[in-house]
Design a protein around this motif. Structure first.
Motif, PDB file in Angstrom:
ATOM      1  N   ASP A   1      25.516  49.865  33.308  1.00 50.86           N
ATOM      2  CA  ASP A   1      26.167  51.056  33.809  1.00 50.86           C
ATOM      3  C   ASP A   1      26.270  51.244  35.120  1.00 50.86           C
ATOM      4  O   ASP A   1      27.243  51.856  35.727  1.00 50.86           O
ATOM      5  N   ALA A   2      25.209  50.869  35.713  1.00 47.13           N
ATOM      6  CA  ALA A   2      24.873  51.432  37.068  1.00 47.13           C
ATOM      7  C   ALA A   2      25.742  50.665  37.947  1.00 47.13           C
ATOM      8  O   ALA A   2      25.934  51.067  39.300  1.00 47.13           O
ATOM      9  N   ILE A   3      26.248  49.785  37.501  1.00 47.14           N
ATOM     10  CA  ILE A   3      27.145  48.968  38.337  1.00 47.14           C
ATOM     11  C   ILE A   3      28.556  49.155  38.103  1.00 47.14           C
ATOM     12  O   ILE A   3      29.310  49.300  39.193  1.00 47.14           O
ATOM     13  N   THR A   4      28.985  49.612  36.958  1.00 42.94           N
ATOM     14  CA  THR A   4      30.424  50.098  36.684  1.00 42.94           C
ATOM     15  C   THR A   4      30.760  51.405  37.570  1.00 42.94           C
ATOM     16  O   THR A   4      31.919  51.730  37.794  1.00 42.94           O
ATOM     17  N   VAL A   5      29.824  51.955  38.009  1.00 42.59           N
ATOM     18  CA  VAL A   5      30.171  53.271  38.846  1.00 42.59           C
ATOM     19  C   VAL A   5      30.396  52.976  40.317  1.00 42.59           C
ATOM     20  O   VAL A   5      31.133  53.588  41.032  1.00 42.59           O
ATOM     21  N   LEU A   6      30.288  51.841  40.646  1.00 40.12           N
ATOM     22  CA  LEU A   6      30.704  51.222  41.980  1.00 40.12           C
ATOM     23  C   LEU A   6      32.077  50.963  42.251  1.00 40.12           C
ATOM     24  O   LEU A   6      32.859  50.371  41.186  1.00 40.12           O
ATOM     25  N   GLU A   7      32.558  51.098  43.469  1.00 41.81           N
ATOM     26  CA  GLU A   7      34.001  50.653  43.390  1.00 41.81           C
ATOM     27  C   GLU A   7      34.081  49.043  43.646  1.00 41.81           C
ATOM     28  O   GLU A   7      33.405  48.364  44.155  1.00 41.81           O
ATOM     29  N   HIS A   8      35.081  48.501  42.850  1.00 44.43           N
ATOM     30  CA  HIS A   8      35.434  47.058  43.177  1.00 44.43           C
ATOM     31  C   HIS A   8      34.431  46.106  42.271  1.00 44.43           C
ATOM     32  O   HIS A   8      34.068  44.999  42.793  1.00 44.43           O
ATOM     33  N   TYR A   9      33.457  46.899  41.608  1.00 46.67           N
ATOM     34  CA  TYR A   9      32.498  45.870  41.073  1.00 46.67           C
ATOM     35  C   TYR A   9      32.785  44.563  40.314  1.00 46.67           C
ATOM     36  O   TYR A   9      32.194  43.631  40.210  1.00 46.67           O
ATOM     37  N   ASP A  10      34.092  44.751  39.636  1.00 46.17           N
ATOM     38  CA  ASP A  10      34.583  43.642  38.932  1.00 46.17           C
ATOM     39  C   ASP A  10      35.249  42.583  39.883  1.00 46.17           C
ATOM     40  O   ASP A  10      35.691  41.424  39.393  1.00 46.17           O
ATOM     41  N   LEU A  11      35.011  42.642  41.409  1.00 45.37           N
ATOM     42  CA  LEU A  11      35.477  41.684  42.362  1.00 45.37           C
ATOM     43  C   LEU A  11      34.407  40.768  42.497  1.00 45.37           C
ATOM     44  O   LEU A  11      34.519  39.748  43.414  1.00 45.37           O
ATOM     45  N   ALA A  12      33.066  41.151  42.075  1.00 47.41           N
ATOM     46  CA  ALA A  12      31.931  40.551  42.551  1.00 47.41           C
ATOM     47  C   ALA A  12      31.747  39.285  41.772  1.00 47.41           C
ATOM     48  O   ALA A  12      31.840  39.365  40.675  1.00 47.41           O
TER      49      ALA A  12
ATOM     50  N   LEU B   1      29.528  37.740  40.542  1.00 49.17           N
ATOM     51  CA  LEU B   1      28.131  37.930  39.513  1.00 49.17           C
ATOM     52  C   LEU B   1      28.964  38.463  38.153  1.00 49.17           C
ATOM     53  O   LEU B   1      28.534  38.459  37.107  1.00 49.17           O
ATOM     54  N   TRP B   2      29.691  39.546  38.322  1.00 50.77           N
ATOM     55  CA  TRP B   2      30.163  40.440  37.183  1.00 50.77           C
ATOM     56  C   TRP B   2      31.882  39.680  36.637  1.00 50.77           C
ATOM     57  O   TRP B   2      32.271  40.466  35.763  1.00 50.77           O
ATOM     58  N   MET B   3      32.268  38.945  37.441  1.00 51.86           N
ATOM     59  CA  MET B   3      33.599  38.400  36.893  1.00 51.86           C
ATOM     60  C   MET B   3      33.485  37.503  35.379  1.00 51.86           C
ATOM     61  O   MET B   3      32.476  36.933  35.444  1.00 51.86           O
ATOM     62  N   SER B   4      34.564  37.644  34.842  1.00 51.26           N
ATOM     63  CA  SER B   4      34.620  36.881  33.701  1.00 51.26           C
ATOM     64  C   SER B   4      34.983  35.420  33.898  1.00 51.26           C
ATOM     65  O   SER B   4      35.697  35.243  35.266  1.00 51.26           O
ATOM     66  N   ALA B   5      34.628  34.722  33.256  1.00 55.14           N
ATOM     67  CA  ALA B   5      34.771  33.094  33.816  1.00 55.14           C
ATOM     68  C   ALA B   5      36.322  32.621  33.233  1.00 55.14           C
ATOM     69  O   ALA B   5      36.487  31.484  32.778  1.00 55.14           O
ATOM     70  N   ALA B   6      37.173  33.192  34.228  1.00 54.72           N
ATOM     71  CA  ALA B   6      38.562  33.148  34.214  1.00 54.72           C
ATOM     72  C   ALA B   6      38.868  32.067  35.259  1.00 54.72           C
ATOM     73  O   ALA B   6      37.929  31.519  35.978  1.00 54.72           O
ATOM     74  N   GLU B   7      40.123  31.578  35.494  1.00 51.33           N
ATOM     75  CA  GLU B   7      40.583  30.801  36.683  1.00 51.33           C
ATOM     76  C   GLU B   7      39.974  31.257  37.884  1.00 51.33           C
ATOM     77  O   GLU B   7      39.733  30.377  38.613  1.00 51.33           O
ATOM     78  N   GLU B   8      40.347  32.439  38.319  1.00 53.37           N
ATOM     79  CA  GLU B   8      39.788  32.879  39.356  1.00 53.37           C
ATOM     80  C   GLU B   8      38.379  32.769  39.744  1.00 53.37           C
ATOM     81  O   GLU B   8      38.001  32.203  40.882  1.00 53.37           O
ATOM     82  N   TRP B   9      37.613  32.890  38.687  1.00 53.29           N
ATOM     83  CA  TRP B   9      36.093  32.713  38.930  1.00 53.29           C
ATOM     84  C   TRP B   9      35.797  31.125  39.184  1.00 53.29           C
ATOM     85  O   TRP B   9      34.817  30.827  39.842  1.00 53.29           O
ATOM     86  N   ARG B  10      36.462  30.459  38.410  1.00 56.69           N
ATOM     87  CA  ARG B  10      36.299  29.123  38.421  1.00 56.69           C
ATOM     88  C   ARG B  10      36.577  28.540  40.032  1.00 56.69           C
ATOM     89  O   ARG B  10      36.009  27.600  40.976  1.00 56.69           O
ATOM     90  N   LEU B  11      37.627  29.227  40.569  1.00 57.72           N
ATOM     91  CA  LEU B  11      38.140  28.858  42.085  1.00 57.72           C
ATOM     92  C   LEU B  11      37.133  29.189  42.905  1.00 57.72           C
ATOM     93  O   LEU B  11      36.971  28.323  43.849  1.00 57.72           O
ATOM     94  N   ILE B  12      36.810  30.430  43.035  1.00 54.37           N
ATOM     95  CA  ILE B  12      35.587  31.023  43.791  1.00 54.37           C
ATOM     96  C   ILE B  12      34.381  30.108  43.654  1.00 54.37           C
ATOM     97  O   ILE B  12      33.575  29.908  44.918  1.00 54.37           O
ATOM     98  N   ARG B  13      34.124  29.710  42.275  1.00 57.53           N
ATOM     99  CA  ARG B  13      32.802  29.081  42.224  1.00 57.53           C
ATOM    100  C   ARG B  13      32.954  27.705  42.990  1.00 57.53           C
ATOM    101  O   ARG B  13      31.920  27.221  43.546  1.00 57.53           O
ATOM    102  N   LYS B  14      34.050  26.915  42.833  1.00 59.43           N
ATOM    103  CA  LYS B  14      34.551  25.835  43.275  1.00 59.43           C
ATOM    104  C   LYS B  14      34.309  25.703  44.952  1.00 59.43           C
ATOM    105  O   LYS B  14      33.690  25.012  45.493  1.00 59.43           O
ATOM    106  N   ALA B  15      34.839  26.790  45.449  1.00 64.28           N
ATOM    107  CA  ALA B  15      34.800  27.113  46.890  1.00 64.28           C
ATOM    108  C   ALA B  15      33.509  27.254  47.439  1.00 64.28           C
ATOM    109  O   ALA B  15      33.271  26.731  48.566  1.00 64.28           O
TER     110      ALA B  15
END
Length: 161
Positions: free
Chosen positions: A77-88, A90-104
């Motif tokens: 909960d402490a993270i969800t109060v931050l702006e744009h926490y979902d773009l980090a 660490l907190w992204m779901s393992a979707a295509e965007e996450w795979r692309l960032i991890r690969k980079a």
């Protein structure tokens, strides 16, 4: 130590009893029993439930089919109060965007050859700066707060990279 089971190599694990396998090892609280077994055999282990033996292919298939459930992280909960926490990452779901960032990250930032090429910039320079700071604080008779120093050193390493 891998086990041979019908000619196939399996990850380490308890041999178990004929016909019932490791059913007695699991017990009435499976999560505690599996945690105890993982401390003994490691995070990837062979479990025999009755006549069925877990196999690496079965585990791989299970993880691939249930990737989202296996890789989801509970966001504090402490993270969800931050702006744009979902773009980090660490907190992204393992979707295509996450795979692309991890690969980079693997290619451009954390690849062993890349890290070796940045050795002087990353480790040596930042560690020298940290030691200079500690030396300066010592000469001035000041205390160096290790927590802040470690954070600053890690931040400097990332910034230099």
């Amino acid at each position: 130590m891998a086990l041979e089971y019908f000619g196939e190599e399996t990850p380490p694990g308890s041999i178990g009893f004929p016909l019932i396998g490791n059913l007695f090892d699991i017990g009435s609280k499976p999560y505690e029993s599996l945690a105890k077994l993982s401390r003994k055999h490691g995070p990837l282990m062979t479990i025999r439930l009755g006549c069925v033996t877990s196999k690496p292919e079965m585990a791989r298939e299970n993880f691939q089919k249930n990737e989202e459930a296996c890789s989801s992280r509970k966001i504090p909960d402490a993270i969800t109060v931050l702006e744009h926490y979902d773009l980090a990452i660490l907190w992204m779901s393992a979707a295509e965007e996450w795979r692309l960032i991890r690969k980079a990250l693997n290619i451009y930032l954390t690849h062993p050859q890349k890290l070796e090429s940045l050795h002087g910039l990353l480790r040596d320079k930042v560690v020298k700066q940290m030691l200079q700071f500690v030396n300066q604080a010592s000469q001035n008779g000041e205390a160096a707060e290790i927590r802040k120093l470690a954070f600053t050193t890690a931040l400097n390493q990332m910034s230099n990279t």
